[in-house]
Design a protein around this motif. Structure first.
Motif, PDB file in Angstrom:
ATOM      1  N   THR A 609       0.853  -1.188   0.000  1.00 62.59           N
ATOM      2  CA  THR A 609       0.000   0.000   0.000  1.00 62.59           C
ATOM      3  C   THR A 609       0.891   1.241   0.000  1.00 62.59           C
ATOM      4  O   THR A 609       2.110   1.152   0.156  1.00 62.59           O
ATOM      5  CB  THR A 609      -0.894   0.033   1.258  1.00 62.59           C
ATOM      6  OG1 THR A 609      -0.053   0.177   2.422  1.00 62.59           O
ATOM      7  CG2 THR A 609      -1.715  -1.236   1.380  1.00 62.59           C
ATOM      8  N   THR A 655      -6.042   9.832   8.050  1.00 61.29           N
ATOM      9  CA  THR A 655      -6.398   8.918   6.958  1.00 61.29           C
ATOM     10  C   THR A 655      -5.363   7.813   6.823  1.00 61.29           C
ATOM     11  O   THR A 655      -5.705   6.635   6.656  1.00 61.29           O
ATOM     12  CB  THR A 655      -6.518   9.684   5.632  1.00 61.29           C
ATOM     13  OG1 THR A 655      -7.544  10.676   5.754  1.00 61.29           O
ATOM     14  CG2 THR A 655      -6.863   8.750   4.483  1.00 61.29           C
ATOM     15  N   LYS A 656      -4.095   8.186   6.901  1.00 59.08           N
ATOM     16  CA  LYS A 656      -3.042   7.173   6.800  1.00 59.08           C
ATOM     17  C   LYS A 656      -3.107   6.202   7.974  1.00 59.08           C
ATOM     18  O   LYS A 656      -2.930   4.989   7.800  1.00 59.08           O
ATOM     19  CB  LYS A 656      -1.667   7.847   6.746  1.00 59.08           C
ATOM     20  CG  LYS A 656      -1.400   8.610   5.456  1.00 59.08           C
ATOM     21  CD  LYS A 656      -0.009   9.223   5.461  1.00 59.08           C
ATOM     22  CE  LYS A 656       0.250   9.982   4.151  1.00 59.08           C
ATOM     23  NZ  LYS A 656       1.601  10.605   4.138  1.00 59.08           N
ATOM     24  N   ASN A 659      -5.878   3.870   7.342  1.00 58.90           N
ATOM     25  CA  ASN A 659      -5.506   2.887   6.315  1.00 58.90           C
ATOM     26  C   ASN A 659      -4.619   1.785   6.893  1.00 58.90           C
ATOM     27  O   ASN A 659      -4.764   0.606   6.542  1.00 58.90           O
ATOM     28  CB  ASN A 659      -4.788   3.578   5.158  1.00 58.90           C
ATOM     29  CG  ASN A 659      -5.708   4.462   4.341  1.00 58.90           C
ATOM     30  OD1 ASN A 659      -6.928   4.306   4.392  1.00 58.90           O
ATOM     31  ND2 ASN A 659      -5.135   5.386   3.592  1.00 58.90           N
TER      32      ASN A 659
END
Length: 809
Positions: A609, A655-656, A659
């Motif tokens: 990713t 957000t990271k 994830n």
């Protein structure tokens, strides 16, 4: 670990079950409706939540069909390719019994899930069912495979499972393991609401296939038949109507015991069949040596004088190895060393027999084919039908890859010294029983070795016990030297923990656990043929620490399950003591203070990713200044991962971080599913049913400076049945904090320690990271060893707790 899990390209696997072109045409003709929240379900286009038995559709060997298992020519991928966590699921005959999972929902803009409704009883209902082509139910054996056949009952919300909202999904969290080998249907109902208070709707695909009107193509009819069978069966009890149902999906839980059970049966058969290897522990004549002298040679001093009263010997036992030998020295060279069946799957055999008719070979075509048929009453053959030969309930005979000459450590009391010690503590004189010394099997923890368990031998010798111990596979004297240079290339004791708990190939990690249990079965039987009359091999108990506790439930379940009256005494283990163990391996590893950062860092590095690439770059730059050379050892990877995620947190990179957490959730699902047949949680109910008396200790901490176990947490945040205390509960242990008087029947207990640390049962040394000081750590070691010795000495009928200040209820 590339492309981990749940962006599965499921279309290929479900091409025969989905909507197809005609279904799309039907959908295009459907009048437009006001946008509504729906359940995501469109198999033809790869939209499906797992676990889901639609991935069993078209199976040739009884395993899940994972997209990518076949190449463009229809040929199975290589064994090494199953190192990919997604692919690993394709080696299994079902889903995990215990890992939480989600069913995804789709929401129009500005609409979300009503989280309250998601956690309300009735929004999700789970029914146990019997599916078609059943191996156990005569009526359902003739029903179509993949169709629900018969209702068994409904699970209870709050007792068997709970649910909650999780982003754009509803999460289902087991409170008890689902039954291995059983099938369930998960149902979402109209009680599940969106933020506007409206019921979530079925997907257009599900709405079409649940109709009674037949659809057009064979694939549509197949999916329609499956869905209607689900709804017909769950509504047959009258507790729910079809109008209440917005989604239903079957899930079959994988088998966990057949392979180890087969190994025990083969060991038992070796008593009569000379063609099968029969283990026998051999202890050659050797000079007198004490455990005190062994410790002194390692510069370990200041220990109890009782160690001078423990004789130390070395022997050996020949055990079958089902793990194959790697051909290279890189950790990736272990990828294809997991267990393999010696025969074709019964599913493949039946399919070929139906297609071949009279051409099916009634007589064996090879020696191995004949052996397969003989060992399975004709159900299994070796006809070249099954290239992968995954071990399942349909194919439970593992292939012996080699025979290992396994070193055995033996200790026995030296009476003059032991009786002097006993006199000093007010105990009577000890004599060796006429039948010989009762034997304790000792099993060590991960990254240590059998010699570490010598720390228990003094307290056991004082109680009149001999001990035997072997190393786990790929530990201690059982490391693997591939290139023959005299140095082990794989050894979890002296090298990387990944040699055993292999994150690069989850099937290898699973089968290391199973090999540990199989080795213990072989050792237990081999004790009956030891060339030492001073050992009473009909009176055997067991102590496991850490990993030794983790593999114990699988071993004890198999060794104590009745097989035949003349055989059972040769396998019996009468009492068990477990220190610092736990179940739900994937969950507790990810949340372990000691191993968690290393596991999470290793997973992220391999996740393919954007965050994975960023972390890899971080390890080559900023991490080096604080974490040292980028050698990707446990220490470096743990340090780098903690620094990387801390930097993201400080920078507000929500957000990271989300994830990364998504990657860990996916890994937890894949890894726990792959590890399930080696996980102690799945044997806990069998342990309880067998009634084997078990003592267990757990460090829960004092809520202040002394932390809870930093290796295996007592409880985990994300899985309520993972950790130490849930395993104790599932095994039926009673929590006690005071001495338990002698009872007629054995009892099972768990003792929670407020002081000490993960290794306290073996060492009085403090663990700074756990917050334990020297005084409390020493007291914990003394108390733990006293409790274990007193419990085993009475065969589980009493328990002494002397220091009540360091235990709690």
């Amino acid at each position: 670990m590339k492309k981990m899990l749940l962006s599965l390209a499921i279309t290929a696997a479900l091409a025969g079950c989905g909507g197809g072109e005609t279904l799309e045409d039907v959908k295009k003709e459907t009048p437009a409706v006001i946008p509504a929240a729906t359940v995501k379900f469109d198999p033809a286009n790869g939209v499906i939540s797992v676990p889901n038995d639609l991935l069993m559709s078209g199976t040739k060997d009884g395993t899940l069909n994972i997209p990518g298992e076949l190449d463009a020519n229809g040929v199975s991928i290589s064994r090494a390719a199953y190192a990919n966590p997604s692919m690993a699921l394709g080696a299994l005959d079902g889903w995990s019994s215990q890992v939480p999972f989600k069913i995804d929902l789709a929401f129009p803009p500005s609409i979300s899930l009503d989280a309250t409704s998601a956690g309300t009883p009735g929004a999700v209902r789970i029914f146990e069912v019997i599916m078609g082509a059943s191996l156990t139910d005569a009526q359902c054996s003739v029903a179509p495979a993949g169709a629900a056949c018969k209702l068994v009952g409904e699970l209870t919300f709050g007792v068997d499972f709970v649910t909650k909202g999780s982003g754009d999904a509803v999460a289902i969290i087991p409170l008890k393991p689902f039954k291995a080998g059983s099938s369930y249907i998960n149902v979402l109902t109209t009680s599940l609401k969106d933020s506007e208070g409206r019921s979530i709707k079925p997907s257009s695909t599900y709405g079409l296939v649940k109709q009674e009107t037949p659809l057009i193509t064979p694939s549509q009819l197949a999916l329609q038949g499956a869905v209607n069978s689900y709804e017909n069966v769950v509504t047959s009890g009258g507790a729910i109507s079809k109008d209440d149902i917005i989604y239903s999906a079957a899930m079959t839980i994988q088998s966990v015991g057949p392979v180890l059970s087969t190994i025990k049966s083969l060991l038992a058969a070796s008593l009569q069949n000379q063609a099968l290897p029969r283990p026998a522990v051999q202890v050659p004549e050797q000079p007198m040596l004490t455990v005190e002298q062994v410790f002194a040679a390692k510069n370990i001093t200041g220990l109890s004088p009782a160690f001078a009263g423990v004789q130390y010997q070395k022997g050996n036992v020949m055990l079958p190895m089902y793990l194959s030998t790697p051909t290279g020295t890189a950790i990736t060279d272990l990828a294809d060393t997991y267990w393999q069946g010696m025969c074709d799957s019964a599913v493949a055999v039946l399919g070929y027999k139906a297609a071949a008719g009279d051409a099916f070979p009634a007589e064996p075509i090879s020696v191995n084919d004949g052996t397969c048929a003989a060992l399975s009453e004709g159900r299994l053959r070796d006809l070249g039908l099954d290239t992968t030969k995954h071990l399942t309930k349909y194919n439970s005979i593992p292939k012996v890859q080699s025979m290992a000459d396994v070193p055995v450590q033996v200790t026995k009391p030296i009476l003059p010294v032991i009786n002097m010690i006993r006199a000093q503590i007010g105990m009577g004189e000890l004599t060796m029983p006429a039948e010989g010394w009762p034997v304790v099997i000792l099993q060590h923890g991960i990254t240590t070795q059998k010699e570490s368990m010598l720390a228990l031998t003094a307290s056991l010798a004082v109680q009149g016990f001999a001990t035997v111990a072997i190393d786990h596979p790929v530990h201690g004297e059982r490391g693997i030297d591939v290139d023959g240079d005299g140095e082990d290339d794989f050894n979890a004791t002296t090298g990387s923990v990944l040699a055993y708990m292999n994150l690069q190939s989850l099937l290898v990690a699973r089968d290391n656990l199973r090999q540990s249990a199989a080795d213990l079965l072989g050792l237990r039987l081999g004790l009956n043929f030891v060339n030492d009359e001073s050992l009473n091999t009909q009176d055997v108990t067991y102590i496991g620490h850490s990993l030794g506790s983790i593999v114990a439930p699988a071993f004890v379940t198999q060794t104590n399950t009745p097989l035949a009256p003349q055989v059972d005494p040769l396998f019996k283990v009468n009492t068990v003591a477990l220190a610092s163990g736990g179940g739900g391996i994937a969950s507790f590893l990810l949340e372990s203070a000691s191993f968690g950062p290393f596991v999470q860092g290793s997973v992220l590095l391999s996740a393919d990713t954007a965050e994975s690439a960023e972390f890899a770059a971080y390890t080559q730059g900023p991490a080096i200044s604080n974490c040292g050379e980028a050698d990707y050892s446990r220490a470096f990877t743990s340090c780098a991962y903690k620094e990387f995620t801390a930097a993201l947190t400080v920078a507000g990179e929500t957000t990271k971080i989300a994830n990364i957490q998504g990657v860990m959730t996916q890994f937890a699902f894949a890894s726990q599913t792959a590890l399930d047949s080696g996980d102690p949680t799945n044997y806990a109910s069998s342990i309880a049913a067998l009634g084997t008396p078990i003592y267990m200790n757990v460090v829960v901490g004092d809520g202040a400076l002394n932390k809870a176990d930093q290796v295996i947490p007592p409880m985990t945040v994300n899985n309520p049945i993972a950790g130490s205390l849930p395993l104790a509960r599932l095994m039926g242990l009673t929590t006690v904090a005071q001495s338990q008087p002698l009872t007629e029947a054995p009892m099972s207990y768990v003792v929670k320690f407020t002081k000490g640390h993960h290794g306290s049962v073996l060492t009085p040394a403090p663990d700074v990271g756990a917050g334990s000081n020297a005084q409390d750590s020493a007291a914990t070691t003394t108390e733990m060893q006293l409790q274990i010795a007193s419990y085993l000495a009475t065969r589980g009928r009493a328990l002494s707790i002397a220091n009540t200040e360091i235990v709690t209820d």
